[in-house]
Motif scaffolding. Structure first.
Motif, short mmCIF file in Angstrom:
data_model
loop_
_atom_site.label_atom_id
_atom_site.label_comp_id
_atom_site.label_asym_id
_atom_site.label_seq_id
_atom_site.Cartn_x
_atom_site.Cartn_y
_atom_site.Cartn_z
N GLY A 101 0.80 -1.23 0.00
CA GLY A 101 0.00 0.00 0.00
C GLY A 101 0.82 1.26 0.00
O GLY A 101 0.33 2.33 -0.34
N GLY A 102 2.10 1.22 0.41
CA GLY A 102 2.95 2.38 0.40
C GLY A 102 2.76 3.26 1.62
O GLY A 102 2.02 2.94 2.54
N SER A 103 3.48 4.41 1.64
CA SER A 103 3.47 5.33 2.78
C SER A 103 3.18 6.74 2.31
O SER A 103 3.44 7.11 1.18
CB SER A 103 4.84 5.30 3.49
OG SER A 103 5.19 4.00 3.89
N ARG A 104 2.62 7.55 3.25
CA ARG A 104 2.44 8.97 2.97
C ARG A 104 2.70 9.74 4.26
O ARG A 104 2.59 9.21 5.37
CB ARG A 104 1.05 9.26 2.44
CG ARG A 104 -0.08 8.99 3.41
CD ARG A 104 -1.43 9.32 2.78
NE ARG A 104 -2.53 9.06 3.69
CZ ARG A 104 -2.97 9.93 4.61
NH1 ARG A 104 -2.35 11.10 4.75
NH2 ARG A 104 -3.98 9.62 5.38
N MET A 105 3.06 11.04 4.11
CA MET A 105 3.43 11.87 5.25
C MET A 105 2.17 12.46 5.88
O MET A 105 1.24 12.87 5.19
CB MET A 105 4.38 12.99 4.81
CG MET A 105 4.91 13.83 5.95
SD MET A 105 6.33 14.87 5.45
CE MET A 105 5.54 15.96 4.27
N THR A 106 2.16 12.52 7.23
CA THR A 106 1.05 13.13 7.96
C THR A 106 1.38 14.59 8.24
O THR A 106 2.48 15.08 7.94
CB THR A 106 0.83 12.39 9.28
OG1 THR A 106 2.00 12.55 10.10
CG2 THR A 106 0.56 10.91 9.05
#
Length: 698
Positions: free
Chosen positions: A674-679
């Motif tokens: 699913g990957g990563s994203r920044m909060t």
């Protein structure tokens, strides 16, 4: 015993030259005669001294000559007996002079005229029946009977010309042999030869001191210098001339100038009484060659030929133009002077470096104070034009009625108040260099039309003159206005816009690269020899300010701080206009700092994981590039992006960094692929990392 190799096209002619030389050298040297064909079958010419009959032979045997060999080009003249054979020829009547080619014809004709027979109307003939004057019935030849045309009523074959004594003396000097005129036979041979090849020889050869002085003087000259005699034989040449003509021949003295530079077409040189100039390409280098006659006692003795590099002449003209203008048009900035670490400024610098490698027109756009001229100067200094002038013109700083004369120059009397002698325009001063047209949007429409014509034709004419001056200038234009809107408003020519906008470059505003503010402050502080530290709040306020004047305004602020002469700068020390906008800081992304409790949390995390400081910065920077798109980054894609940005981390380090950031809530990582994203917290952490780095630097 020293040996001489005599080489001619035909063996019989080589044998004839050998007999002539034997008269002078006797038993002091062994002389061997070869045809050019015989030499071609040899590995090389073994004799140290080589006497050749002409330039054609030299080209045929060049590969067979050793580096240690000593070469002598032989010259030939007429004997008194041969001259006497012409005394009964009809005066004023056309007579054919038959020889192997036009140059040899003109050489013999010149010798006959110099011997006193200028009353003969000699016409060169070398086998071309289509151009022969059929009315001519008398012909003379130096033993070239095979070329004699039919129908001649009177033919005089005066035989092979004899050796010019001067070339024999030159050979003896090279061999360090004395007494070549000791025998009676040699003395008779010398006295029988008519000294017709020695226009320059008569002038210089009898005075060794004068000859040595002239040789020394020629070597001091910056130009290539060649002296020829009346038959256009090269008598002297300085090293500069030999170097310039090395692509034509390694050896030039003794040969005819037409052998080395056939483009000059010297023709009947005895009748050339005025100087002439010609542009000739030699080995890919353009040379300006000037031929000037030498006179003594109102008698022509030969020619002085000067050779000058066209590029060197242009460089000198460029220097002279700059001195006349009284201004040094130089570019002082280079790309290294543009400070910043933000991706935005780094990207623009790289684009500008690529632009510098081209020679097309450049249009730099950007707000006032973003460093458009700094970029223009840097492009110039990184280009192939960097040795030449960088001429800057602010189109809004000069009154409209003077702008045209500044750009294109004017002639004396072109208008009331025109300077005596006229004035070169800035385009002339920028020849081979770069002209920078700042605030191009302020240029009046009529002048835009003339500028377009200059750019398209690459020629400029001064006001009051019809003469067109060739121009080789790169144009860099700059503006802080929207030129497309100006085109719609009929204030900017559309064709000029597209002519200038070949290579566009957009300089970023300071608010687009706020992470560069501390870097620039430190740079300005060092340039002003200041030494102060910032409080975190002061630095935060600096970074939160909008900077409508961009880098120029920031420099002014640094000068203000320098004038305070303080070692520590706090909020109350900042200029008033920065305090007045402190309430608007939250409108800007850089000012969106976490609350103090969040900041303390971030600080503790960074201190705890200090060795991974750079790793977190890299991951968050990459994840932040697509923050607005809500995209997720897979680990492989993330690893590739980090490598492109110069971060070198292993797969394991990246995996551990993602885990730590996810555990603290700075990023969200989906399971599987699913990957990563920044909060939002990750964005705040990244800003704190940048702020800490800048504060530590200051």
């Amino acid at each position: 015993m020293k040996e001489i190799a005599v080489v001619a096209n035909e063996q019989s002619y080589a044998d004839f030259i050998k007999e002539c030389l034997t008269v002078y050298f006797g038993n002091q040297a062994k002389i061997n005669a070869y045809s050019a064909e015989a030499v071609d079958s040899m590995p090389y010419i073994r004799e140290k001294y080589i006497a050749i009959s002409g330039f054609t032979v030299f080209k045929l045997i060049y590969d067979k000559i050793k580096e240690s060999s000593v070469l002598q080009a032989l010259r030939f003249t007429m004997s008194k007996a041969q001259i006497d054979m012409l005394k009964d020829l009809p005066s004023g009547e056309k007579i054919l002079l038959v020889n192997i080619d036009n140059r040899k014809c003109m050489e013999v004709i010149t010798q006959i005229y110099e011997a006193g027979y200028k009353n003969l109307d000699l016409v060169p003939y070398y086998g071309d029946e289509s151009t022969r004057d059929m009315s001519i019935r008398v012909a003379i030849t130096p033993n070239e009977m095979q070329l004699m045309p039919p129908g001649m009523e009177q033919v005089i074959n005066f035989g092979e010309r004899v050796l010019d004594v001067e070339s024999v003396i030159e050979l003896a000097e090279k061999m360090q042999i004395d007494g070549i005129f000791n025998s009676e036979e040699a003395r008779n041979a010398r006295s029988s030869a008519v000294l017709t090849s020695g226009g320059v020889t008569k002038l210089l050869g009898e005075n060794e001191n004068l000859l040595d002085q002239i040789k020394a003087l020629m070597e001091l000259m910056d130009d290539g210098i060649i002296l020829t005699d009346l038959m256009s034989q090269i008598y002297l040449a300085n090293q500069k001339a030999k170097s310039m003509l090395r692509n034509r021949s390694e050896f030039i003295e003794g040969f005819g100038i037409s052998d080395i530079l056939p483009e000059l077409r010297m023709g009947d040189d005895s009748r050339r009484l005025k100087a002439s100039e010609k542009l000739i390409s030699v080995g890919g280098v353009n040379l300006v060659i000037k031929v000037s006659p030498i006179f003594s006692d109102k008698t022509k003795r030969g020619n002085i030929i000067t050779l000058r590099s066209f590029d060197e002449l242009e460089d000198q003209q460029h220097s002279i133009r700059s001195r006349i203008s009284g201004t040094r048009h130089e570019a002082k900035y280079v790309f290294e002077d543009i400070k910043g670490i933000s991706p935005k400024i780094i990207e623009v610098i790289e684009s500008a470096r690529r632009i510098a490698r081209s020679d097309a027109a450049v249009l730099i756009t950007g707000e006032s104070g973003t460093g458009k001229e700094v970029f223009a100067q840097s492009i110039h200094n990184a280009s192939t034009r960097s040795r030449y002038s960088f001429v800057a013109l602010n189109c809004s700083a000069i009154p409209e009625n003077l702008l045209e004369s500044e750009m294109f120059g004017y002639e004396e009397g072109a208008f009331t108040g025109a300077k005596k002698g006229g004035k070169a325009g800035l385009f002339e001063l920028a020849h081979k260099g770069t002209i920078f047209l700042d605030e191009i949007g302020e240029m009046p429409l009529p002048l835009q039309s003339k500028l377009l014509r200059v750019l398209e034709e690459k020629k400029v004419s001064r006001i009051g003159s019809l003469k067109l001056i060739d121009m080789d200038t790169r144009v860099i234009a700059a503006t802080n206005r929207n030129l497309k809107d100006m085109i719609s408003e009929k204030k900017m020519r559309e064709d000029l816009y597209y002519r200038l906008n070949v290579l566009p470059l957009q300089t970023p505003s300071l608010r687009e690269r706020k992470e560069d503010i501390p870097v620039l402050l430190n740079h300005f502080m060092a340039a002003m020899h200041g030494d102060w530290k910032y409080s975190p709040k002061a630095l935060e306020m600096f970074c939160g300010y909008n900077w409508p004047g961009n880098v120029r305004e920031l420099r002014n602020a640094a000068e203000f701080l320098c004038s305070l002469d303080k070692r520590f700068v706090d909020i109350q020390d900042l200029p008033d206009y920065i305090h007045q906008v402190k309430n608007t800081m939250s409108d800007h992304r850089y000012a969106s700092q976490p609350e103090m409790g969040e900041y303390q949390t971030n600080l503790k995390f960074l201190l705890r994981e200090g060795r991974k400081f750079e790793l977190f910065e890299g991951i968050l920077t990459v994840l932040g590039t697509d923050l607005d798109k809500h995209q997720r980054w897979g680990r492989i894609r993330l690893e590739e992006a980090l490598a492109v940005r110069g971060f070198e981390f292993t797969e394991t380090e990246i995996r551990n960094g993602l885990r730590l950031l996810s555990d603290m809530g700075y990023i969200k990582s989906a399971k599987g692929r699913g990957g990563s994203r920044m909060t939002a917290a990750g964005s705040e952490l990244l800003e704190d990392i940048k702020r800490l780095k800048h504060v530590s630097r200051s």
